[in-house]
Design a protein around this motif. Structure first.
Motif, PDB file in Angstrom:
ATOM      1  N   ARG A  80       1.131  -1.360  -0.242  1.00  0.00           N
ATOM      2  CA  ARG A  80       0.276   0.382   0.031  1.00  0.00           C
ATOM      3  C   ARG A  80       0.797   1.289  -0.199  1.00  0.00           C
ATOM      4  NH1 ARG A  80      -2.799  -1.401   4.256  1.00  0.00           N
ATOM      5  NH2 ARG A  80      -4.056  -3.411   3.094  1.00  0.00           N
ATOM      6  N   ARG A  81       1.377   1.252   0.858  1.00  0.00           N
ATOM      7  CA  ARG A  81       2.846   2.408   1.334  1.00  0.00           C
ATOM      8  C   ARG A  81       3.489   2.834  -0.266  1.00  0.00           C
ATOM      9  NH1 ARG A  81       6.324   1.230   4.717  1.00  0.00           N
ATOM     10  NH2 ARG A  81       7.501   0.323   3.090  1.00  0.00           N
ATOM     11  N   ARG A  82       3.855   2.084  -1.340  1.00  0.00           N
ATOM     12  CA  ARG A  82       5.138   1.566  -2.167  1.00  0.00           C
ATOM     13  C   ARG A  82       3.792   2.165  -3.517  1.00  0.00           C
ATOM     14  NH1 ARG A  82       8.358  -1.974  -5.012  1.00  0.00           N
ATOM     15  NH2 ARG A  82       9.229  -0.285  -6.287  1.00  0.00           N
ATOM     16  N   ALA A  83       2.305   1.751  -3.397  1.00  0.00           N
ATOM     17  CA  ALA A  83       1.299   2.320  -4.179  1.00  0.00           C
ATOM     18  C   ALA A  83       1.207   3.449  -4.585  1.00  0.00           C
ATOM     19  CB  ALA A  83       0.179   1.300  -4.574  1.00  0.00           C
ATOM     20  N   ARG A  84       0.904   4.241  -3.649  1.00  0.00           N
ATOM     21  CA  ARG A  84       1.223   5.811  -3.137  1.00  0.00           C
ATOM     22  C   ARG A  84       2.474   6.279  -3.234  1.00  0.00           C
ATOM     23  NH1 ARG A  84      -0.494   4.605   2.226  1.00  0.00           N
ATOM     24  NH2 ARG A  84       1.763   4.289   2.969  1.00  0.00           N
ATOM     25  N   GLU A  85       3.780   6.007  -2.896  1.00  0.00           N
ATOM     26  CA  GLU A  85       4.675   6.451  -3.022  1.00  0.00           C
ATOM     27  C   GLU A  85       4.972   6.266  -4.671  1.00  0.00           C
ATOM     28  OE1 GLU A  85       6.760   5.111   0.741  1.00  0.00           O
ATOM     29  OE2 GLU A  85       7.686   4.403  -1.556  1.00  0.00           O
ATOM     30  N   GLU A  86       4.509   5.757  -5.502  1.00  0.00           N
ATOM     31  CA  GLU A  86       4.890   5.177  -6.856  1.00  0.00           C
ATOM     32  C   GLU A  86       3.959   5.731  -8.099  1.00  0.00           C
ATOM     33  OE1 GLU A  86       7.248   2.816  -8.736  1.00  0.00           O
ATOM     34  OE2 GLU A  86       8.909   2.857  -7.147  1.00  0.00           O
ATOM     35  N   GLY A  87       2.497   6.535  -7.365  1.00  0.00           N
ATOM     36  CA  GLY A  87       1.207   6.492  -7.638  1.00  0.00           C
ATOM     37  C   GLY A  87       0.430   5.952  -8.626  1.00  0.00           C
ATOM     38  N   HIS A  88       0.342   4.456  -8.455  1.00  0.00           N
ATOM     39  CA  HIS A  88       0.156   2.899  -8.851  1.00  0.00           C
ATOM     40  C   HIS A  88      -1.730   3.732  -7.908  1.00  0.00           C
ATOM     41  CE1 HIS A  88       3.124   0.849 -10.738  1.00  0.00           C
ATOM     42  NE2 HIS A  88       2.521  -0.090 -11.112  1.00  0.00           N
ATOM     43  N   ARG A  89      -2.379   2.911  -9.116  1.00  0.00           N
ATOM     44  CA  ARG A  89      -3.852   3.149  -8.466  1.00  0.00           C
ATOM     45  C   ARG A  89      -4.035   0.841  -8.356  1.00  0.00           C
ATOM     46  NH1 ARG A  89      -8.116   1.761  -7.533  1.00  0.00           N
ATOM     47  NH2 ARG A  89     -10.615   1.850  -8.383  1.00  0.00           N
ATOM     48  N   GLU A 107      -4.861  -1.599  -4.902  1.00  0.00           N
ATOM     49  CA  GLU A 107      -5.757  -1.756  -4.010  1.00  0.00           C
ATOM     50  C   GLU A 107      -5.484  -2.854  -3.506  1.00  0.00           C
ATOM     51  OE1 GLU A 107      -9.833  -0.946  -3.124  1.00  0.00           O
ATOM     52  OE2 GLU A 107     -10.266   0.793  -5.216  1.00  0.00           O
TER      53      GLU A 107
END
Ligand code: GN1
Ligand code: MG
Length: 369
Positions: A76-85, A87
């Motif tokens: 979740r953190r990584r997705a946020r950092e990388e701007g990945h949509r 879930e």
């Protein structure tokens, strides 16, 4: 109002909501899955997934929950950092803050959030869906790729180690009485002819050509959640087998699941075939993400992994048939034999398409430096 017998279990996770409905959900072969609907208005929280973990298979279900906390937070953190949509399902606690509920008869229950506004399909619906399925696997592997493997427990020892499945097969073959008919004979001969191939990935690992990384373990088509409004993949669910492994297990499994248009449950096993167009689209979608971390050796074993995972699943189903159906849930006595025939037919078709598939992969090669 007639409430489902498991309503009282669902209530444990409901955080003061009323349970309106509990119904069977999906078609998992191992755990029992239910969709719970509550009385809350918020669409996000109205429904959740309740599961009884099969503890004959997952002997230490606590490890699953521990892993889930670790990697869902990381991803979740990584997705946020990388701007990945992207879930990740959330673990829902019980009233007393536990991440599972042990019922009086010893059953292990847990609840996770439902990926809202998304759905999954048992087979590929078209080229764009195929691309999304590959993209989902690539994204999953990418977002978890920097999690050190010693942070993940082994939730299912021996999972996807093909030579071990062959040992189990040999044991089942020598120990059990079974009815030999044309189909059984065909399966026995099929396995014999491919015995030496079974070690291909484990040999590469022993030689240091492939190395362990975090993997999903079960990235079949119906575990990819497709957002209804956009048709884009937004999650890859069924996270019990996330653990250290070879990413090739995942690629092979995703391909054997996606490139079989008749699906793994078809009764027309003789008509089963590998679809190269779907295969191309899945690999393209996968590589949009996986290009970032695949090495030259990884590319080299892609074809073998596609062939191997179909074969392996066939061996697993056939072994279970010979053993009296103790692992996979069945709907009729011949079910596991039928499933094995499907995977073996698919393996045969993959073998027949070897030149094509290698050519497709060759066209996509571009290892990360
Ligand atoms: C099992 O339970 P389910 O359907 O998610 C199996 C997978 C197989 C799959 C075949 C832990 O998954 O490895 O590919 O059946 N899971 C386990 O449908 O053995
Ligand atoms: Mg699964």
């Amino acid at each position: 109002m007639h409430l489902h017998p498991y309503s009282s279990i669902a209530e444990q996770f409901a955080a003061y909501r009323q349970i309106i409905d509990v119904r069977e959900f999906g078609n998992g072969n191992i755990n029992d899955t239910y969709l719970v609907t509550t009385d809350i208005d918020s669409s996000e929280e109205k429904q959740f997934i309740l599961q009884r973990i099969n503890t004959q298979v997952f002997k230490q279900p606590m490890l699953i929950m521990q892993n889930m906390r670790t990697f869902t937070e990381h991803m979740r953190r990584r997705a946020r950092e990388e701007g990945h949509r992207w879930e990740m399902p959330r673990v829902l606690p019980t009233y007393d803050g536990q991440d599972f509920y042990l019922a009086s008869e010893g059953n292990f229950w847990r609840a996770i959030s439902y990926v809202h506004g998304a759905q999954s399909f048992d087979t590929i619906k078209g080229i764009s869906h195929a691309h999304e399925v590959g993209y989902a696997l690539g994204t999953f592997q990418y977002l978890i790729s920097d999690l050190p493997i010693d942070k993940l427990a082994d939730t299912l020892e021996g999972f996807h180690i093909t030579p071990r499945y062959l040992l189990n097969f040999d044991r089942a073959f020598s120990q059990n009485g079974y009815k030999s008919n044309t189909e059984v004979k065909h399966c026995l001969a099929f396995v014999e002819q491919r015995r030496s191939f079974a070690t291909v990935l484990e040999d590469a690992r022993d030689q240091g050509r492939l190395r362990l990384r975090p993997v999903h373990g079960d990235p079949k088509v119906n575990n990819v959640m497709i957002e209804e409004s956009t048709g884009r993949a937004v999650s890859l669910v069924d996270l019990d087998t996330v653990k250290p492994g070879l990413i090739h297990y995942d690629i092979g499994d995703c391909m054997r699941s996606g490139c079989n248009p008749l699906g793994e449950e078809t009764e027309q096993w003789e008509a089963v075939h590998f679809d190269p167009e779907i295969g191309t689209a899945i690999l393209e979608g996968y590589l949009t993400q996986a290009r970032n971390f695949l090495t030259a050796a990884d590319y080299e074993f892609l074809f073998d992994s596609i062939r191997l995972l179909a074969f392996e699943l066939g061996v697993r189903f056939f072994t279970d048939y010979l053993s009296g159906n103790v692992y996979f849930k069945i709907k009729h006595p011949q079910h596991n034999l039928q499933r094995a025939l499907v995977q073996f037919k698919l393996t045969e078709s993959i073998e027949a398409h070897e030149a094509d598939i290698r050519h497709i992969i060759q066209g996509m090669v571009s290892p990360a430096v």
